[in-house]
Structure formats: structure tokens, C-alpha cells
Write a protein that holds these residues in place. Structure first.
Motif, PDB file in Angstrom:
ATOM      1  N   SER A   1       1.230  -1.169   0.200  1.00  0.00           N
ATOM      2  CA  SER A   1      -0.197   0.087   0.302  1.00  0.00           C
ATOM      3  C   SER A   1       0.822   0.737  -0.450  1.00  0.00           C
ATOM      4  O   SER A   1       1.350   1.143   0.450  1.00  0.00           O
ATOM      5  CB  SER A   1      -0.835   0.208   1.156  1.00  0.00           C
ATOM      6  OG  SER A   1      -1.300   1.000   1.305  1.00  0.00           O
ATOM      7  N   ALA A   2       0.894   2.250  -0.751  1.00  0.00           N
ATOM      8  CA  ALA A   2       1.571   3.199  -0.951  1.00  0.00           C
ATOM      9  C   ALA A   2       0.905   4.853   0.061  1.00  0.00           C
ATOM     10  O   ALA A   2       1.274   5.061   0.433  1.00  0.00           O
ATOM     11  CB  ALA A   2       1.602   4.006  -2.648  1.00  0.00           C
ATOM     12  N   GLU A   3      -0.569   4.543  -0.297  1.00  0.00           N
ATOM     13  CA  GLU A   3      -1.275   6.095   0.269  1.00  0.00           C
ATOM     14  C   GLU A   3      -2.244   5.554   1.356  1.00  0.00           C
ATOM     15  O   GLU A   3      -2.902   5.984   2.011  1.00  0.00           O
ATOM     16  CB  GLU A   3      -1.706   6.696  -0.291  1.00  0.00           C
ATOM     17  CG  GLU A   3      -0.860   7.006  -1.521  1.00  0.00           C
ATOM     18  CD  GLU A   3      -2.198   7.549  -3.049  1.00  0.00           C
ATOM     19  OE1 GLU A   3      -2.262   8.638  -3.289  1.00  0.00           O
ATOM     20  OE2 GLU A   3      -2.668   6.641  -3.691  1.00  0.00           O
ATOM     21  N   GLY A   4      -2.108   3.555   2.180  1.00  0.00           N
ATOM     22  CA  GLY A   4      -2.702   3.536   3.160  1.00  0.00           C
ATOM     23  C   GLY A   4      -4.480   2.919   3.106  1.00  0.00           C
ATOM     24  O   GLY A   4      -4.608   2.387   3.826  1.00  0.00           O
ATOM     25  N   HIS A   5      -4.548   3.108   2.148  1.00  0.00           N
ATOM     26  CA  HIS A   5      -6.351   2.882   1.550  1.00  0.00           C
ATOM     27  C   HIS A   5      -6.032   1.277   1.476  1.00  0.00           C
ATOM     28  O   HIS A   5      -6.462   0.271   2.319  1.00  0.00           O
ATOM     29  CB  HIS A   5      -6.518   2.846   0.122  1.00  0.00           C
ATOM     30  CG  HIS A   5      -7.999   2.647  -0.009  1.00  0.00           C
ATOM     31  ND1 HIS A   5      -8.320   2.890  -1.312  1.00  0.00           N
ATOM     32  CD2 HIS A   5      -8.522   1.511   0.686  1.00  0.00           C
ATOM     33  CE1 HIS A   5      -9.859   2.137  -0.732  1.00  0.00           C
ATOM     34  NE2 HIS A   5      -9.670   2.343   0.341  1.00  0.00           N
TER      35      HIS A   5
ATOM     36  N   ALA B   1      -3.754  -0.700   2.580  1.00  0.00           N
ATOM     37  CA  ALA B   1      -3.048  -1.337   4.269  1.00  0.00           C
ATOM     38  C   ALA B   1      -4.832  -1.126   5.020  1.00  0.00           C
ATOM     39  O   ALA B   1      -4.433  -2.346   6.344  1.00  0.00           O
ATOM     40  CB  ALA B   1      -2.376  -0.230   5.373  1.00  0.00           C
TER      41      ALA B   1
ATOM     42  N   ILE C   1       5.148   8.983  -6.369  1.00  0.00           N
ATOM     43  CA  ILE C   1       3.593   8.206  -7.036  1.00  0.00           C
ATOM     44  C   ILE C   1       3.150   9.704  -7.360  1.00  0.00           C
ATOM     45  O   ILE C   1       1.572   8.979  -7.633  1.00  0.00           O
ATOM     46  CB  ILE C   1       2.999   7.512  -5.655  1.00  0.00           C
ATOM     47  CG1 ILE C   1       2.812   8.368  -4.618  1.00  0.00           C
ATOM     48  CG2 ILE C   1       3.969   6.519  -5.583  1.00  0.00           C
ATOM     49  CD1 ILE C   1       1.345   7.744  -3.549  1.00  0.00           C
TER      50      ILE C   1
ATOM     51  N   TRP D   1       1.497   9.923 -10.617  1.00  0.00           N
ATOM     52  CA  TRP D   1       1.584   9.797 -12.294  1.00  0.00           C
ATOM     53  C   TRP D   1       1.655  10.312 -13.561  1.00  0.00           C
ATOM     54  O   TRP D   1       1.652  10.506 -13.847  1.00  0.00           O
ATOM     55  CB  TRP D   1       1.044   8.746 -12.090  1.00  0.00           C
ATOM     56  CG  TRP D   1      -0.419   9.035 -11.237  1.00  0.00           C
ATOM     57  CD1 TRP D   1      -1.443   8.696 -10.022  1.00  0.00           C
ATOM     58  CD2 TRP D   1      -2.017   9.632 -11.965  1.00  0.00           C
ATOM     59  NE1 TRP D   1      -1.913   9.052 -10.223  1.00  0.00           N
ATOM     60  CE2 TRP D   1      -3.104   9.505 -11.692  1.00  0.00           C
ATOM     61  CE3 TRP D   1      -2.287   9.707 -13.537  1.00  0.00           C
ATOM     62  CZ2 TRP D   1      -4.303   9.917 -12.123  1.00  0.00           C
ATOM     63  CZ3 TRP D   1      -2.977  10.001 -14.037  1.00  0.00           C
ATOM     64  CH2 TRP D   1      -3.697  10.175 -13.085  1.00  0.00           C
TER      65      TRP D   1
ATOM     66  N   CYS E   1       6.787   6.211 -10.277  1.00  0.00           N
ATOM     67  CA  CYS E   1       6.222   5.072 -10.741  1.00  0.00           C
ATOM     68  C   CYS E   1       5.962   5.051 -12.080  1.00  0.00           C
ATOM     69  O   CYS E   1       6.103   4.166 -12.513  1.00  0.00           O
ATOM     70  CB  CYS E   1       4.549   5.685 -10.054  1.00  0.00           C
ATOM     71  SG  CYS E   1       4.191   7.038 -10.689  1.00  0.00           S
TER      72      CYS E   1
ATOM     73  N   PRO F   1      -3.287  -1.607  -4.900  1.00  0.00           N
ATOM     74  CA  PRO F   1      -3.305  -0.824  -5.044  1.00  0.00           C
ATOM     75  C   PRO F   1      -3.560  -0.622  -6.453  1.00  0.00           C
ATOM     76  O   PRO F   1      -2.599  -1.829  -6.849  1.00  0.00           O
ATOM     77  CB  PRO F   1      -3.208   0.630  -4.957  1.00  0.00           C
ATOM     78  CG  PRO F   1      -1.590  -0.077  -4.202  1.00  0.00           C
ATOM     79  CD  PRO F   1      -1.363  -1.533  -4.215  1.00  0.00           C
TER      80      PRO F   1
ATOM     81  N   TRP G   1      -2.306  -0.231 -10.572  1.00  0.00           N
ATOM     82  CA  TRP G   1      -1.659   0.532 -10.824  1.00  0.00           C
ATOM     83  C   TRP G   1      -1.866   1.247 -12.277  1.00  0.00           C
ATOM     84  O   TRP G   1      -1.786  -0.602 -12.685  1.00  0.00           O
ATOM     85  CB  TRP G   1       0.315   0.454 -10.174  1.00  0.00           C
ATOM     86  CG  TRP G   1       0.369   1.483  -9.019  1.00  0.00           C
ATOM     87  CD1 TRP G   1      -1.066   2.282  -7.772  1.00  0.00           C
ATOM     88  CD2 TRP G   1       1.356   1.934  -8.116  1.00  0.00           C
ATOM     89  NE1 TRP G   1      -0.585   2.473  -7.014  1.00  0.00           N
ATOM     90  CE2 TRP G   1       1.283   2.969  -6.975  1.00  0.00           C
ATOM     91  CE3 TRP G   1       2.727   1.835  -8.303  1.00  0.00           C
ATOM     92  CZ2 TRP G   1       2.237   3.032  -6.453  1.00  0.00           C
ATOM     93  CZ3 TRP G   1       3.472   2.095  -7.427  1.00  0.00           C
ATOM     94  CH2 TRP G   1       3.719   2.490  -6.372  1.00  0.00           C
TER      95      TRP G   1
ATOM     96  N   GLY H   1     -10.775   4.176  -9.354  1.00  0.00           N
ATOM     97  CA  GLY H   1     -12.306   4.217 -10.099  1.00  0.00           C
ATOM     98  C   GLY H   1     -11.706   2.771 -11.019  1.00  0.00           C
ATOM     99  O   GLY H   1     -13.693   2.389 -11.684  1.00  0.00           O
ATOM    100  N   SER H   2     -10.668   2.510 -12.033  1.00  0.00           N
ATOM    101  CA  SER H   2     -11.134   1.362 -12.940  1.00  0.00           C
ATOM    102  C   SER H   2     -11.750   0.020 -12.206  1.00  0.00           C
ATOM    103  O   SER H   2     -11.374   0.178 -10.820  1.00  0.00           O
ATOM    104  CB  SER H   2      -9.185   1.594 -12.839  1.00  0.00           C
ATOM    105  OG  SER H   2      -8.774   2.563 -13.197  1.00  0.00           O
TER     106      SER H   2
HETATM  107  C1  LIG Z   1       1.135   5.248  -9.801  1.00  0.00           C
HETATM  108  C2  LIG Z   1      -0.249   5.351  -9.360  1.00  0.00           C
HETATM  109  C3  LIG Z   1      -1.265   4.651 -10.575  1.00  0.00           C
HETATM  110  C4  LIG Z   1      -2.622   4.188 -10.351  1.00  0.00           C
HETATM  111  N1  LIG Z   1      -3.454   4.065 -11.618  1.00  0.00           N
HETATM  112  C5  LIG Z   1      -4.411   3.601 -11.798  1.00  0.00           C
HETATM  113  C6  LIG Z   1      -5.567   3.139 -12.434  1.00  0.00           C
HETATM  114  O1  LIG Z   1      -4.961   2.618 -13.090  1.00  0.00           O
HETATM  115  N2  LIG Z   1      -6.678   3.026 -12.114  1.00  0.00           N
HETATM  116  C7  LIG Z   1      -7.444   3.363 -10.789  1.00  0.00           C
HETATM  117  O2  LIG Z   1      -8.275   3.234 -10.922  1.00  0.00           O
HETATM  118  N3  LIG Z   1      -7.003   3.717 -10.138  1.00  0.00           N
HETATM  119  C8  LIG Z   1      -5.055   4.358 -10.036  1.00  0.00           C
HETATM  120  N4  LIG Z   1      -4.376   4.477  -9.046  1.00  0.00           N
HETATM  121  C9  LIG Z   1      -4.972   4.763  -7.662  1.00  0.00           C
HETATM  122  C10 LIG Z   1      -5.004   3.944  -6.767  1.00  0.00           C
HETATM  123  O3  LIG Z   1      -5.452   2.360  -7.648  1.00  0.00           O
HETATM  124  C11 LIG Z   1      -5.890   4.022  -5.462  1.00  0.00           C
HETATM  125  O4  LIG Z   1      -5.797   5.184  -4.863  1.00  0.00           O
HETATM  126  C12 LIG Z   1      -5.521   2.789  -4.721  1.00  0.00           C
HETATM  127  O5  LIG Z   1      -6.882   3.044  -3.571  1.00  0.00           O
HETATM  128  C13 LIG Z   1      -4.459   3.443  -3.640  1.00  0.00           C
HETATM  129  O6  LIG Z   1      -3.828   2.312  -2.537  1.00  0.00           O
HETATM  130  P1  LIG Z   1      -3.598   2.317  -1.449  1.00  0.00           P
HETATM  131  O7  LIG Z   1      -3.572   4.134  -0.619  1.00  0.00           O
HETATM  132  O8  LIG Z   1      -3.238   1.319  -0.908  1.00  0.00           O
HETATM  133  O9  LIG Z   1      -1.893   3.061  -2.148  1.00  0.00           O
HETATM  134  C14 LIG Z   1      -3.099   5.045  -9.114  1.00  0.00           C
HETATM  135  C15 LIG Z   1      -2.325   5.751  -8.236  1.00  0.00           C
HETATM  136  C16 LIG Z   1      -0.854   5.806  -8.256  1.00  0.00           C
HETATM  137  C17 LIG Z   1      -0.071   6.002  -7.243  1.00  0.00           C
END
Ligand SMILES: Cc1cc2nc3c(=O)[nH]c(=O)nc-3n(C[C@H](O)[C@H](O)[C@H](O)COP(=O)(O)O)c2cc1C
Length: 145
Positions: free
Chosen positions: A9-13, A15, A43, A45, A52, A82, A84, A114-115
Motif C-alpha cells: 500500500s503506497a497511500e494507506g487505503h 493497508a 507516486i 503519476w 512510478c 492498489p 496501478w 475508479g478502474s
Molecule cells: C502510480 C499510480 C497509478 C494508479 N493507477 C490507477 C489506475 O490505473 N486506475 C485506478 O482506478 N486508480 C489508479 N491509481 C489510484 C489507486 O489505485 C488508488 O488510489 C488506491 O486506492 C491507492 O491504494 P493505497 O492507498 O493502498 O496505495 C493509481 C495510483 C498511483 C499512485
């Protein structure tokens, strides 16, 4: 059955989801920590030269600092991350390469912005060779698992 919830998890969600889920099912919890943790700038992007984006298109491994002890004991691995770029982050693939997945059940779960889950499971399969089964679901919270 021995269960492991391994997550990145990079941003906590993710996790938060992983911790709640592991507690609920009584599984061991493991965090996939990159050797070089991601900063906010790493990150971003929207920035074409952010870490990233460079990692995504380089094809190189992203080294992992943490290691699962006695991985062989687990029958079922829940793998959280997450989405990515429409799939698991490269660091998750690098993590997977470090273990023997023969005979394991792999249930991936992912959070996203959202994907949908898309072909996440199919893209993961080459890195968990020998696994009995591999599936993946998109979640918003641990209640979705
Ligand atoms: C480098 C990067 C690429 C991502 N690519 C997508 C994506 O293709 N589709 C999407 O819906 N969200 C994308 N996201 C959003 C993350 O999937 C989303 O914020 C996720 O819940 C973050 O989880 P985390 O808090 O555990 O890191 C991306 C985020 C990052 C940082």
C-alpha cells in the motif's frame, strides 16, 4: 488451513483493508515494503518522469525489503495492492518472484481510484507459477471481502 494476507500500500487505503480483513479471518499479516519507500513525489503519476512512471515502463524489478518467514506453511495467500496502470504495481510482481507458489490458492484484492479489476488476475499469474488457483476482486473496504 494457514492463511496469509500480504499487501502493498503506497497511500494507506489497501493497508487498512488488509489489516481489517486479516484480523477478521485470523490470518497472518505481512506488509510488502519496497527497499526504497515511495514518497509523495514518487507516486505523482501525472508527472511523466515520476518514479512510478519510470518503474512502470522500465521492466526492472522493484526490490522488496521485507521477507515472509516460512512461506511454505501457507495454503492460501490473500494478496492486496492498489491498482496501478490497470494492474498490480511492479513491486508486487517482484515480491511474488521471491517465493514458490506451488499448490497455493491466491486470492488477490485491490483498491482503485475508479478502474475495475480488469485482467489483474491474468497479469499476476506468470508471477505465481504453480498456484492452484488465482482470482482477483476489486474492493472499497474489508466488508467487500
Ligand atoms: C502510480 C499510480 C497509478 C494508479 N493507477 C490507477 C489506475 O490505473 N486506475 C485506478 O482506478 N486508480 C489508479 N491509481 C489510484 C489507486 O489505485 C488508488 O488510489 C488506491 O486506492 C491507492 O491504494 P493505497 O492507498 O493502498 O496505495 C493509481 C495510483 C498511483 C499512485
Amino acid at each position: 488451513m494457514n492463511k496469509l494476507v500480504a499487501y502493498f500500500s503506497a497511500e494507506g487505503h489497501t493497508a487498512q483493508v488488509a489489516k481489517e480483513f486479516a484480523e477478521r479471518i485470523g490470518a497472518d499479516l505481512f506488509e510488502i515494503v519496497p527497499e526504497k519507500p515511495y514518497t509523495t513525489a514518487d507516486i505523482r503519476w501525472m508527472n511523466p518522469i515520476a518514479r512510478c512512471n519510470r518503474e512502470q515502463f522500465s521492466g526492472k524489478d522493484v526490490p522488496v525489503a521485507t521477507h515472509v518467514e516460512n512461506f511454505v506453511q501457507y495454503d492460501t495467500i490473500y494478496l492486496g495492492f492498489p491498482i496501478w496502470y490497470g494492474a498490480a504495481p511492479k513491486v508486487v510482481y517482484s515480491f511474488c518472484k521471491g517465493y514458490d507458489w506451488s499448490g497455493k490458492m491466491v486470492h488477490a484484492f485491490a483498491t482503485s481510484g475508479g478502474s475495475g479489476i480488469g485482467k489483474t488476475a491474468e497479469k499476476l499469474m506468470p508471477y505465481v507459477g504453480g498456484a492452484l488457483s488465482v482470482d482477483a476482486v476489486l474492493v472499497k473496504s474489508a466488508a467487500d471481502l
